[in-house]
Design a protein around this motif. Structure first.
Motif, PDB file in Angstrom:
ATOM      1  N   ARG A   1      47.438  31.424  -4.442  1.00 38.73           N
ATOM      2  CA  ARG A   1      46.559  32.505  -3.960  1.00 38.73           C
ATOM      3  C   ARG A   1      45.886  32.119  -2.649  1.00 38.73           C
ATOM      4  NH1 ARG A   1      42.542  35.085  -8.286  1.00 38.73           N
ATOM      5  NH2 ARG A   1      41.886  36.143  -6.355  1.00 38.73           N
ATOM      6  N   LEU A   2      45.501  30.858  -2.532  1.00 37.17           N
ATOM      7  CA  LEU A   2      44.888  30.392  -1.284  1.00 37.17           C
ATOM      8  C   LEU A   2      45.876  30.478  -0.131  1.00 37.17           C
ATOM      9  CD1 LEU A   2      42.876  27.297  -2.582  1.00 37.17           C
ATOM     10  CD2 LEU A   2      41.884  29.328  -1.508  1.00 37.17           C
ATOM     11  N   LEU A   3      47.093  30.004  -0.351  1.00 38.72           N
ATOM     12  CA  LEU A   3      48.102  30.029   0.721  1.00 38.72           C
ATOM     13  C   LEU A   3      48.416  31.471   1.143  1.00 38.72           C
ATOM     14  CD1 LEU A   3      50.481  27.191  -0.512  1.00 38.72           C
ATOM     15  CD2 LEU A   3      48.964  27.140   1.486  1.00 38.72           C
ATOM     16  N   LYS A   4      48.468  32.367   0.175  1.00 35.12           N
ATOM     17  CA  LYS A   4      48.701  33.777   0.493  1.00 35.12           C
ATOM     18  C   LYS A   4      47.546  34.341   1.319  1.00 35.12           C
ATOM     19  CE  LYS A   4      50.123  38.114  -1.732  1.00 35.12           C
ATOM     20  NZ  LYS A   4      49.163  39.039  -1.170  1.00 35.12           N
TER      21      LYS A   4
ATOM     22  N   LEU B   1      27.420  24.886  -2.474  1.00 34.94           N
ATOM     23  CA  LEU B   1      28.179  25.973  -1.856  1.00 34.94           C
ATOM     24  C   LEU B   1      27.696  27.345  -2.321  1.00 34.94           C
ATOM     25  CD1 LEU B   1      31.735  24.368  -2.033  1.00 34.94           C
ATOM     26  CD2 LEU B   1      30.563  25.063   0.068  1.00 34.94           C
ATOM     27  N   HIS B   2      27.224  27.411  -3.545  1.00 38.64           N
ATOM     28  CA  HIS B   2      26.798  28.717  -4.057  1.00 38.64           C
ATOM     29  C   HIS B   2      25.469  29.193  -3.470  1.00 38.64           C
ATOM     30  CE1 HIS B   2      30.011  28.002  -7.038  1.00 38.64           C
ATOM     31  NE2 HIS B   2      30.063  29.316  -7.050  1.00 38.64           N
ATOM     32  N   ASN B   3      24.829  28.371  -2.616  1.00 33.56           N
ATOM     33  CA  ASN B   3      23.628  28.862  -1.935  1.00 33.56           C
ATOM     34  C   ASN B   3      23.934  30.081  -1.075  1.00 33.56           C
ATOM     35  OD1 ASN B   3      22.938  28.394   1.229  1.00 33.56           O
ATOM     36  ND2 ASN B   3      24.603  27.030   0.608  1.00 33.56           N
TER      37      ASN B   3
ATOM     38  N   ILE C   1      33.115  18.870   6.783  1.00 37.68           N
ATOM     39  CA  ILE C   1      32.989  19.527   5.479  1.00 37.68           C
ATOM     40  C   ILE C   1      33.899  20.760   5.400  1.00 37.68           C
ATOM     41  CG2 ILE C   1      30.695  18.642   4.915  1.00 37.68           C
ATOM     42  CD1 ILE C   1      29.482  21.202   5.989  1.00 37.68           C
ATOM     43  N   LEU C   2      34.966  20.744   6.186  1.00 36.55           N
ATOM     44  CA  LEU C   2      35.884  21.874   6.240  1.00 36.55           C
ATOM     45  C   LEU C   2      36.586  22.094   4.901  1.00 36.55           C
ATOM     46  CD1 LEU C   2      37.407  24.063   7.816  1.00 36.55           C
ATOM     47  CD2 LEU C   2      38.984  22.295   8.616  1.00 36.55           C
ATOM     48  N   ARG C   3      37.067  21.013   4.290  1.00 30.78           N
ATOM     49  CA  ARG C   3      37.828  21.140   3.046  1.00 30.78           C
ATOM     50  C   ARG C   3      37.001  21.817   1.953  1.00 30.78           C
ATOM     51  NH1 ARG C   3      40.073  15.616   0.891  1.00 30.78           N
ATOM     52  NH2 ARG C   3      40.864  15.633   3.037  1.00 30.78           N
ATOM     53  N   PHE C   4      35.733  21.457   1.862  1.00 32.29           N
ATOM     54  CA  PHE C   4      34.868  22.045   0.835  1.00 32.29           C
ATOM     55  C   PHE C   4      34.696  23.544   1.056  1.00 32.29           C
ATOM     56  CE2 PHE C   4      33.540  17.635   1.489  1.00 32.29           C
ATOM     57  CZ  PHE C   4      33.689  17.130   0.216  1.00 32.29           C
ATOM     58  N   HIS C   5      34.602  23.947   2.322  1.00 33.35           N
ATOM     59  CA  HIS C   5      34.332  25.354   2.633  1.00 33.35           C
ATOM     60  C   HIS C   5      35.591  26.218   2.711  1.00 33.35           C
ATOM     61  CE1 HIS C   5      30.374  23.760   3.689  1.00 33.35           C
ATOM     62  NE2 HIS C   5      29.932  24.998   3.645  1.00 33.35           N
ATOM     63  N   ALA C   6      36.689  25.648   3.143  1.00 34.72           N
ATOM     64  CA  ALA C   6      37.891  26.448   3.364  1.00 34.72           C
ATOM     65  C   ALA C   6      38.889  26.358   2.216  1.00 34.72           C
ATOM     66  CB  ALA C   6      38.576  26.017   4.663  1.00 34.72           C
ATOM     67  N   VAL C   7      38.686  25.417   1.290  1.00 36.58           N
ATOM     68  CA  VAL C   7      39.583  25.279   0.138  1.00 36.58           C
ATOM     69  C   VAL C   7      38.817  25.477  -1.170  1.00 36.58           C
ATOM     70  CG1 VAL C   7      41.235  23.798  -1.066  1.00 36.58           C
ATOM     71  CG2 VAL C   7      41.067  23.685   1.436  1.00 36.58           C
TER      72      VAL C   7
ATOM     73  N   TRP D   1      35.581  26.297  -1.805  1.00 35.20           N
ATOM     74  CA  TRP D   1      34.704  27.467  -1.871  1.00 35.20           C
ATOM     75  C   TRP D   1      35.482  28.770  -2.082  1.00 35.20           C
ATOM     76  CZ3 TRP D   1      30.676  29.572  -3.426  1.00 35.20           C
ATOM     77  CH2 TRP D   1      29.986  30.613  -2.788  1.00 35.20           C
ATOM     78  N   PRO D   2      36.552  29.042  -1.330  1.00 39.90           N
ATOM     79  CA  PRO D   2      37.321  30.257  -1.611  1.00 39.90           C
ATOM     80  C   PRO D   2      37.894  30.282  -3.031  1.00 39.90           C
ATOM     81  CG  PRO D   2      37.904  29.396   0.546  1.00 39.90           C
ATOM     82  CD  PRO D   2      37.041  28.361  -0.116  1.00 39.90           C
ATOM     83  N   ALA D   3      38.304  29.114  -3.530  1.00 46.65           N
ATOM     84  CA  ALA D   3      38.838  29.075  -4.896  1.00 46.65           C
ATOM     85  C   ALA D   3      37.748  29.398  -5.925  1.00 46.65           C
ATOM     86  CB  ALA D   3      39.448  27.702  -5.174  1.00 46.65           C
ATOM     87  N   PHE D   4      36.542  28.854  -5.733  1.00 45.73           N
ATOM     88  CA  PHE D   4      35.424  29.186  -6.631  1.00 45.73           C
ATOM     89  C   PHE D   4      35.166  30.697  -6.624  1.00 45.73           C
ATOM     90  CE2 PHE D   4      33.306  24.807  -5.579  1.00 45.73           C
ATOM     91  CZ  PHE D   4      34.196  24.161  -6.423  1.00 45.73           C
ATOM     92  N   LEU D   5      35.180  31.275  -5.425  1.00 43.64           N
ATOM     93  CA  LEU D   5      34.902  32.711  -5.302  1.00 43.64           C
ATOM     94  C   LEU D   5      36.003  33.551  -5.940  1.00 43.64           C
ATOM     95  CD1 LEU D   5      33.581  32.730  -1.626  1.00 43.64           C
ATOM     96  CD2 LEU D   5      32.226  33.199  -3.677  1.00 43.64           C
ATOM     97  N   MET D   6      37.254  33.133  -5.755  1.00 42.47           N
ATOM     98  CA  MET D   6      38.368  33.846  -6.394  1.00 42.47           C
ATOM     99  C   MET D   6      38.192  33.844  -7.906  1.00 42.47           C
ATOM    100  SD  MET D   6      41.675  32.479  -4.232  1.00 42.47           S
ATOM    101  CE  MET D   6      42.025  33.046  -2.550  1.00 42.47           C
ATOM    102  N   ALA D   7      37.837  32.684  -8.443  1.00 45.58           N
ATOM    103  CA  ALA D   7      37.651  32.568  -9.888  1.00 45.58           C
ATOM    104  C   ALA D   7      36.505  33.444 -10.374  1.00 45.58           C
ATOM    105  CB  ALA D   7      37.394  31.108 -10.259  1.00 45.58           C
ATOM    106  N   ALA D   8      35.449  33.540  -9.552  1.00 49.55           N
ATOM    107  CA  ALA D   8      34.274  34.334  -9.934  1.00 49.55           C
ATOM    108  C   ALA D   8      34.461  35.824  -9.677  1.00 49.55           C
ATOM    109  CB  ALA D   8      33.050  33.832  -9.174  1.00 49.55           C
ATOM    110  N   GLY D   9      35.574  36.195  -9.044  1.00 45.45           N
ATOM    111  CA  GLY D   9      35.827  37.603  -8.744  1.00 45.45           C
ATOM    112  C   GLY D   9      34.993  38.133  -7.598  1.00 45.45           C
ATOM    113  N   LEU D  10      34.592  37.254  -6.698  1.00 49.49           N
ATOM    114  CA  LEU D  10      33.786  37.659  -5.543  1.00 49.49           C
ATOM    115  C   LEU D  10      34.624  37.637  -4.274  1.00 49.49           C
ATOM    116  CD1 LEU D  10      30.547  35.585  -6.313  1.00 49.49           C
ATOM    117  CD2 LEU D  10      30.931  38.020  -6.757  1.00 49.49           C
TER     118      LEU D  10
END
Length: 637
Positions: free
Chosen positions: A172-175, A232-234, A263-269, A271-280
């Protein structure tokens, strides 16, 4: 009016704010101000990250609690942001109650739906970066893995933790990256992210059982939520997630997350995965800027090459620092800071080019018209040139190419200085061509108005002074537009102080040497104090054997016990932060070592007369219990 939401990373409170923090926050402030002038409704979020092992350790070294450390450092950040004229909308702290509840809400949601599961983690952990390290990283001489981000040796840990199913979101991230190729800028950073994800994602440990300073997992209070999942959730809790859904819908998703490249990896990999999981929804863009280097190394407290922004603010003013960091390098690449380069840029661009332009125009207006320039009804010079500049400047800023926008603005400033030479208003005045002198000066005044409109996001304090001296509002008109040729009455110019006084290089370096010497002396003192104490000083410490007679719980305290002890010649009470690690029955009647002659200190309303000695093992206190037959009051020798 459209909404625009921009964030900085939240800064660790284990360190004082330095030029690196300032750079990120200045970029954010300039973009925020620009967007407001462009007619957008802006929310600018910054703040501090106050949880985790690193902060827990720093506080312990200073002899204070983590929240006391956080409170002190937060004030330093807020004071510096005020000095730098940072106009944020909210300052979030991860210790705020609403943030902690929001993080717990998302954690439990992901746990319930199976995106978080419990397991055992064994591997290498970097305390400094609060990050787990891959097994393929190089080792030091002791066989410890070296952190690729900070270069420090890591610690081998094994513990029961909760994992996030990061591997589930690889495709999903790669897409998403494919559909949003400018999600991360600059382009090179986007390529790094894609390459990292394509190499394969492993599930991510997101809690620690050995770290106590942080947000607890609601359904398992033996676990503390990992600092990056917390921090990240701040970005969502700061705009109402979990507390104000209307506000959250208004501002989320973020238009820009502004971060440092480390801190790119935390924000670009992650964080988007956390948001995808949370439906945001995912943020629209991540801008990863480069580092300010000193001696070609990243500024770091541990290396000792951090630059105190107050040294520059006190000598040059906040706007000079803001201009320099935004003008000197493009966002995305590293810049090597030197005081020589800074002084040259300030003296050349600000004092000579811009400051002298204003001084010359104000001086001629005073000399020829007593500072009241007569109205001119015809078409002025420079109107078309300003309109071309305005459009190009906006285009660069919209692309976040702030240094290019400033380069273009300074070309125009150079044109204005040449315009004065070409038109020779002093000669026109001698020839009695008063109307032409008025036209030339009014053209210059309107052009200067345009210059400070455009410069306002970068140098707001000076821009406001100049605009006020022209009898205008302190902020630019929308989209930096104004009717260049429409002057309906005489223009009165109020006197201005020198905007950017030239800095004497030799005088500045004298002052800097004094500051550096003071810092080195303090550093030497700290090193000396940390390494050695005199034997006579050590002899002053009275350590004796004590028996624990009673263990008393303190209402509302989750860390402290009151211990009633017998030290041979008397009974007394001490307080000890061991509640999370020892049950009362494990302590009762045990023989321990205490410092007898420590100055009494009141905690939670109770007086502690001494201190229990314990070893610190990975943040956990381990008490050395003595045999029962050792008499109370026996001295340690």
């Amino acid at each position: 009016m459209s909404n625009f939401y921009i964030t900085t990373p939240i800064y660790y409170v284990n360190d004082v704010p330095h030029i690196g923090h300032s750079y990120t926050t200045i970029i954010g402030d300039a973009i925020s101000r620009f967007k407001k002038v462009m007619g957008e409704n802006v929310f600018y979020l910054t703040g501090t990250d106050e949880h985790g092992q690193k902060i827990e350790k720093s506080a312990k070294e200073k002899g204070i609690s983590p929240i006391e450390l956080a409170d002190k450092v937060v004030e330093r950040f807020k004071i510096l942001w005020k000095e730098l004229n940072i106009d944020y909308d909210f300052f979030i702290r991860t210790t705020m109650d609403f943030h902690e509840k929001g993080v717990q809400k998302i954690f439990e949601k992901l746990l319930d739906q199976g995106d978080i599961y419990k397991g055992t983690y064994t591997g290498w952990y970097c305390v400094s970066c609060e990050n787990y390290i891959s097994d393929d990283e190089p080792e030091d001489e002791q066989g410890r893995k070296i952190c690729p981000d900070c270069g420090r040796p890591t610690e081998k840990v094994s513990e029961d933790v909760y994992f996030f199913k990061l591997s589930k979101y690889q495709d999903r991230l790669l897409k998403f990256y494919e559909e949003n190729p400018t999600f991360v800028i600059p382009e090179g950073r986007m390529n790094e992210v894609v390459s990292f994800v394509k190499s394969g994602l492993k599930d991510l440990s997101i809690t620690r059982s050995t770290v106590k300073w942080g947000i607890k997992v609601p359904s398992d209070d033996s676990q503390t939520i990992y600092v990056w999942f917390d921090a990240l959730h701040n970005y969502v809790t700061g705009v109402g997630y979990g507390t104000d859904e209307e506000k959250f819908r208004k501002w989320w998703p973020a238009d820009v997350h502004l971060i440092g490249k480390d801190i790119l990896r935390f924000h670009a990999v992650f964080w988007p995965a956390f948001l995808m999981a949370a439906g945001l929804e995912l943020p629209r863009k991540i801008i990863a800027h480069g580092w300010w280097l000193r001696d070609k190394k990243k500024m770091s407290k541990s290396i000792g090459n951090v630059l105190d922004p107050y040294l520059l603010i006190n000598n040059f003013g906040a706007d000079s620092l803001r201009y320099f960091v935004l003008r000197e390098i493009p966002i995305g690449i590293d810049g090597n800071f030197s005081h020589e380069g800074f002084i040259h840029r300030v003296n050349s661009d600000l004092a000579n080019d811009l400051g002298n332009l204003v001084n010359r125009v104000w001086g001629m207006a005073k000399k020829y018209f007593n500072s009241k320039i007569p109205v001119y009804s015809g078409k002025l010079y420079l109107a078309d040139e300003y309109e071309v500049l305005r459009k190009e400047y906006i285009d660069y800023f919209e692309k976040y190419q702030i240094n290019r926008a400033l380069e273009r603005l300074w070309l125009f400033i150079g044109d204005l200085n040449r315009f004065i030479v070409e038109k020779e208003p002093w000669k026109l005045n001698k020839e009695g061509k008063t109307e032409e002198v008025s036209k030339v000066l009014l053209s210059l005044v309107q052009a200067i108005r345009g210059v400070f409109y455009l410069a306002y996001p970068v140098i707001p304090s000076v821009a406001e002074k100049v605009l006020n001296a022209m009898g205008l509002d302190s902020k630019p008109e929308e989209e930096f537009k104004f009717e260049f040729d429409k002057i309906v009455s005489d223009i009165i110019l109020k006197e201005l102080p020198q905007l950017f006084p030239r800095v004497d290089r030799d005088e500045f370096f004298k002052e800097e040497k004094k500051e550096v010497k003071k810092m080195e002396e303090k550093k030497d003192e700290k090193v000396e104090e940390k390494k050695y104490i005199k034997f006579d000083d050590f002899k002053k410490v009275e350590m004796v054997v004590a028996k624990i007679l009673e263990v008393i719980e303190i209402e509302g305290a989750d860390k402290l016990y009151r211990l009633k002890i017998d030290i041979g010649d008397e009974q007394r009470e001490i307080l000890a932060g061991i509640k999370q690690y020892y049950k009362p029955e494990e302590l009762l009647n045990k023989k321990i070592i205490v410092v007898k002659n420590l100055e009494p200190k009141k905690l939670r309303g109770f007086l502690s007369n001494g201190m229990l000695l314990a070893a610190n093992v990975d943040g956990r206190p381990v008490i050395p219990f003595l045999p029962d037959d050792v008499p109370c009051g026996s001295p340690m020798t």
